[in-house]
Design a protein around this motif. Structure first.
Motif, PDB file in Angstrom:
ATOM      1  N   ASP A 144       1.974   6.591   0.462  1.00 31.13           N
ATOM      2  CA  ASP A 144       2.732   5.384   0.138  1.00 31.13           C
ATOM      3  C   ASP A 144       2.521   4.269   1.160  1.00 31.13           C
ATOM      4  O   ASP A 144       3.192   3.241   1.109  1.00 31.13           O
ATOM      5  CB  ASP A 144       4.219   5.693   0.003  1.00 31.13           C
ATOM      6  CG  ASP A 144       4.855   6.157   1.315  1.00 31.13           C
ATOM      7  OD1 ASP A 144       4.112   6.377   2.294  1.00 31.13           O
ATOM      8  OD2 ASP A 144       6.091   6.305   1.352  1.00 31.13           O
ATOM      9  N   HIS A 145       1.579   4.458   2.086  1.00 35.28           N
ATOM     10  CA  HIS A 145       1.313   3.404   3.058  1.00 35.28           C
ATOM     11  C   HIS A 145       0.677   2.217   2.347  1.00 35.28           C
ATOM     12  O   HIS A 145      -0.314   2.376   1.627  1.00 35.28           O
ATOM     13  CB  HIS A 145       0.374   3.926   4.154  1.00 35.28           C
ATOM     14  CG  HIS A 145       0.292   3.036   5.354  1.00 35.28           C
ATOM     15  ND1 HIS A 145      -0.362   1.818   5.343  1.00 35.28           N
ATOM     16  CD2 HIS A 145       0.803   3.180   6.607  1.00 35.28           C
ATOM     17  CE1 HIS A 145      -0.266   1.269   6.531  1.00 35.28           C
ATOM     18  NE2 HIS A 145       0.426   2.069   7.315  1.00 35.28           N
ATOM     19  N   PRO A 146       1.190   0.992   2.543  1.00 37.31           N
ATOM     20  CA  PRO A 146       0.664  -0.149   1.786  1.00 37.31           C
ATOM     21  C   PRO A 146      -0.765  -0.534   2.149  1.00 37.31           C
ATOM     22  O   PRO A 146      -1.422  -1.241   1.383  1.00 37.31           O
ATOM     23  CB  PRO A 146       1.644  -1.283   2.130  1.00 37.31           C
ATOM     24  CG  PRO A 146       2.254  -0.880   3.423  1.00 37.31           C
ATOM     25  CD  PRO A 146       2.341   0.615   3.388  1.00 37.31           C
ATOM     26  N   GLY A 147      -1.258  -0.072   3.296  1.00 35.39           N
ATOM     27  CA  GLY A 147      -2.628  -0.406   3.675  1.00 35.39           C
ATOM     28  C   GLY A 147      -3.608   0.720   3.443  1.00 35.39           C
ATOM     29  O   GLY A 147      -4.767   0.622   3.873  1.00 35.39           O
ATOM     30  N   ARG A 148      -3.197   1.766   2.743  1.00 36.97           N
ATOM     31  CA  ARG A 148      -3.992   2.993   2.638  1.00 36.97           C
ATOM     32  C   ARG A 148      -5.420   2.735   2.129  1.00 36.97           C
ATOM     33  O   ARG A 148      -6.398   3.176   2.740  1.00 36.97           O
ATOM     34  CB  ARG A 148      -3.268   3.986   1.724  1.00 36.97           C
ATOM     35  CG  ARG A 148      -4.002   5.310   1.513  1.00 36.97           C
ATOM     36  CD  ARG A 148      -3.162   6.202   0.592  1.00 36.97           C
ATOM     37  NE  ARG A 148      -3.893   7.381   0.161  1.00 36.97           N
ATOM     38  CZ  ARG A 148      -3.926   8.547   0.799  1.00 36.97           C
ATOM     39  NH1 ARG A 148      -3.275   8.675   1.946  1.00 36.97           N
ATOM     40  NH2 ARG A 148      -4.590   9.572   0.328  1.00 36.97           N
ATOM     41  N   TYR A 149      -5.554   2.037   1.037  1.00 36.27           N
ATOM     42  CA  TYR A 149      -6.873   1.841   0.434  1.00 36.27           C
ATOM     43  C   TYR A 149      -7.770   0.988   1.331  1.00 36.27           C
ATOM     44  O   TYR A 149      -8.920   1.332   1.595  1.00 36.27           O
ATOM     45  CB  TYR A 149      -6.736   1.196  -0.946  1.00 36.27           C
ATOM     46  CG  TYR A 149      -8.061   0.763  -1.527  1.00 36.27           C
ATOM     47  CD1 TYR A 149      -8.948   1.699  -2.048  1.00 36.27           C
ATOM     48  CD2 TYR A 149      -8.443  -0.578  -1.528  1.00 36.27           C
ATOM     49  CE1 TYR A 149     -10.182   1.317  -2.561  1.00 36.27           C
ATOM     50  CE2 TYR A 149      -9.664  -0.973  -2.035  1.00 36.27           C
ATOM     51  CZ  TYR A 149     -10.529  -0.023  -2.550  1.00 36.27           C
ATOM     52  OH  TYR A 149     -11.751  -0.413  -3.040  1.00 36.27           O
ATOM     53  N   ARG A 150      -7.241  -0.123   1.835  1.00 38.86           N
ATOM     54  CA  ARG A 150      -8.074  -1.042   2.609  1.00 38.86           C
ATOM     55  C   ARG A 150      -8.478  -0.438   3.957  1.00 38.86           C
ATOM     56  O   ARG A 150      -9.596  -0.661   4.426  1.00 38.86           O
ATOM     57  CB  ARG A 150      -7.339  -2.365   2.814  1.00 38.86           C
ATOM     58  CG  ARG A 150      -7.174  -3.164   1.529  1.00 38.86           C
ATOM     59  CD  ARG A 150      -6.406  -4.446   1.777  1.00 38.86           C
ATOM     60  NE  ARG A 150      -7.181  -5.423   2.533  1.00 38.86           N
ATOM     61  CZ  ARG A 150      -6.656  -6.546   3.025  1.00 38.86           C
ATOM     62  NH1 ARG A 150      -5.361  -6.815   2.847  1.00 38.86           N
ATOM     63  NH2 ARG A 150      -7.418  -7.387   3.701  1.00 38.86           N
ATOM     64  N   VAL A 151      -7.582   0.327   4.575  1.00 39.36           N
ATOM     65  CA  VAL A 151      -7.921   0.951   5.854  1.00 39.36           C
ATOM     66  C   VAL A 151      -8.973   2.039   5.650  1.00 39.36           C
ATOM     67  O   VAL A 151      -9.916   2.168   6.442  1.00 39.36           O
ATOM     68  CB  VAL A 151      -6.654   1.510   6.535  1.00 39.36           C
ATOM     69  CG1 VAL A 151      -7.019   2.356   7.755  1.00 39.36           C
ATOM     70  CG2 VAL A 151      -5.719   0.369   6.948  1.00 39.36           C
ATOM     71  N   ALA A 152      -8.834   2.829   4.579  1.00 40.06           N
ATOM     72  CA  ALA A 152      -9.854   3.845   4.288  1.00 40.06           C
ATOM     73  C   ALA A 152     -11.209   3.196   4.045  1.00 40.06           C
ATOM     74  O   ALA A 152     -12.250   3.686   4.514  1.00 40.06           O
ATOM     75  CB  ALA A 152      -9.435   4.667   3.069  1.00 40.06           C
ATOM     76  N   ARG A 153     -11.209   2.078   3.333  1.00 38.35           N
ATOM     77  CA  ARG A 153     -12.467   1.360   3.084  1.00 38.35           C
ATOM     78  C   ARG A 153     -13.064   0.840   4.390  1.00 38.35           C
ATOM     79  O   ARG A 153     -14.284   0.907   4.596  1.00 38.35           O
ATOM     80  CB  ARG A 153     -12.218   0.201   2.117  1.00 38.35           C
ATOM     81  CG  ARG A 153     -13.473  -0.568   1.739  1.00 38.35           C
ATOM     82  CD  ARG A 153     -13.174  -1.661   0.731  1.00 38.35           C
ATOM     83  NE  ARG A 153     -12.251  -2.648   1.262  1.00 38.35           N
ATOM     84  CZ  ARG A 153     -11.790  -3.685   0.571  1.00 38.35           C
ATOM     85  NH1 ARG A 153     -12.146  -3.842  -0.689  1.00 38.35           N
ATOM     86  NH2 ARG A 153     -10.962  -4.544   1.117  1.00 38.35           N
ATOM     87  N   LEU A 154     -12.212   0.340   5.285  1.00 42.50           N
ATOM     88  CA  LEU A 154     -12.698  -0.132   6.579  1.00 42.50           C
ATOM     89  C   LEU A 154     -13.342   0.988   7.377  1.00 42.50           C
ATOM     90  O   LEU A 154     -14.392   0.804   8.001  1.00 42.50           O
ATOM     91  CB  LEU A 154     -11.537  -0.728   7.386  1.00 42.50           C
ATOM     92  CG  LEU A 154     -11.290  -2.223   7.210  1.00 42.50           C
ATOM     93  CD1 LEU A 154      -9.943  -2.603   7.818  1.00 42.50           C
ATOM     94  CD2 LEU A 154     -12.408  -3.038   7.854  1.00 42.50           C
TER      95      LEU A 154
END
Length: 255
Positions: A144-154
């Motif tokens: 449920d972390h709001p940055g989960r997708y973008r941080v994984a992509r980074l």
């Protein structure tokens, strides 16, 4: 890198989720009299990056960040209406940092010394972008972390950049035999992020004389992946005090 894919919108915490009520012409509580709006927004992003790197997204409220910067809570909400919106702005900066590294990638692919320079200038474990990425990366194991997708992509982008460096070294015959460049890239980034944590946890309790400065450890990791013809020093690591003479200055440049 921005906007490559849409991320679900999240809102957290009743205090931090309050929406701004003020007119767009003026910042509340007279803050606009002290700092131009553009400057204030960047100041907030600076402070939020520091607080999220130190305490994590869930460990730093908007009020904590406001106090850290020295502005009112209503002044904060004038620029960022909720904490997930502020996080999005902070991650924008991390994506800018990655984009800058991508644009310089050809500088870092020619040999061992170029890769070590990249580790000092782009991936220094004590730099703010790397510390921030390490903290957010650990936090985003939560779905449920709001940055989960973008941080994984980074993280994947950084792994691919280091893989590209090792691929180039492999094409020059400099990589240790049977070493997979993709594995080497993942392993080196994992060590970078691990050392970012170690600098805040283990380092303060150690004697200053210990020979394990982060760039020294990273050089040892690189040398473990390179073949004998890659220009490694005899002892497999740079002499302490040479490749990493001033980690704080290097970290400041990288941030």
């Amino acid at each position: 890198m921005h906007g490559a894919a849409a991320e679900p919108s999240h809102s957290h915490d009743a205090t931090d989720g309050d929406r701004r009520q003020s007119s767009p012409q003026r910042e509340p509580d007279g803050d606009s009299l002290r700092t131009p709006p553009r400057g204030r927004r960047e100041e907030i992003l600076d402070g939020a990056s520091e607080m999220f790197a130190e305490h994590g997204y869930h460990g730093a409220s908007l009020r904590d960040i406001s106090a850290h910067i020295g502005i009112s809570h209503s002044g904060m909400l004038h620029h960022f209406e909720a904490k997930d919106v502020l996080l999005s702005g902070v991650i924008d900066r991390l994506e800018d940092h990655a984009q800058s590294a991508l644009e310089r990638l050809d500088e870092f692919r020619s040999g061992r010394e170029d890769l070590l320079r990249a580790l000092a200038e782009v991936w220094h474990p004590a730099s703010l972008p790397v510390r921030l990425l390490a903290t957010l990366d650990a936090e985003t194991v939560s779905e449920d972390h709001p940055g989960r997708y973008r941080v994984a992509r980074l993280r994947k982008v950084h792994e691919h950049m280091l893989e590209a460096c090792f691929t180039s070294l492999d094409e020059q015959g400099l990589l240790r035999e049977e070493t997979d460049p993709a594995f080497a890239g993942r392993a080196l980034l994992a060590m970078v992020l691990n050392l970012a944590v170690r600098e805040k946890t283990v380092r303060p309790y150690q004697r200053p004389s210990r020979d394990d400065a982060p760039l020294v450890d990273l050089a040892r990791q690189v040398d473990a992946l390179l073949g004998a013809g890659a220009g490694r020093p005899d002892d497999g690591a740079p002499r302490p005090g040479h490749e990493d003479p001033d980690p704080d200055r290097q970290a400041h440049r990288a941030s």
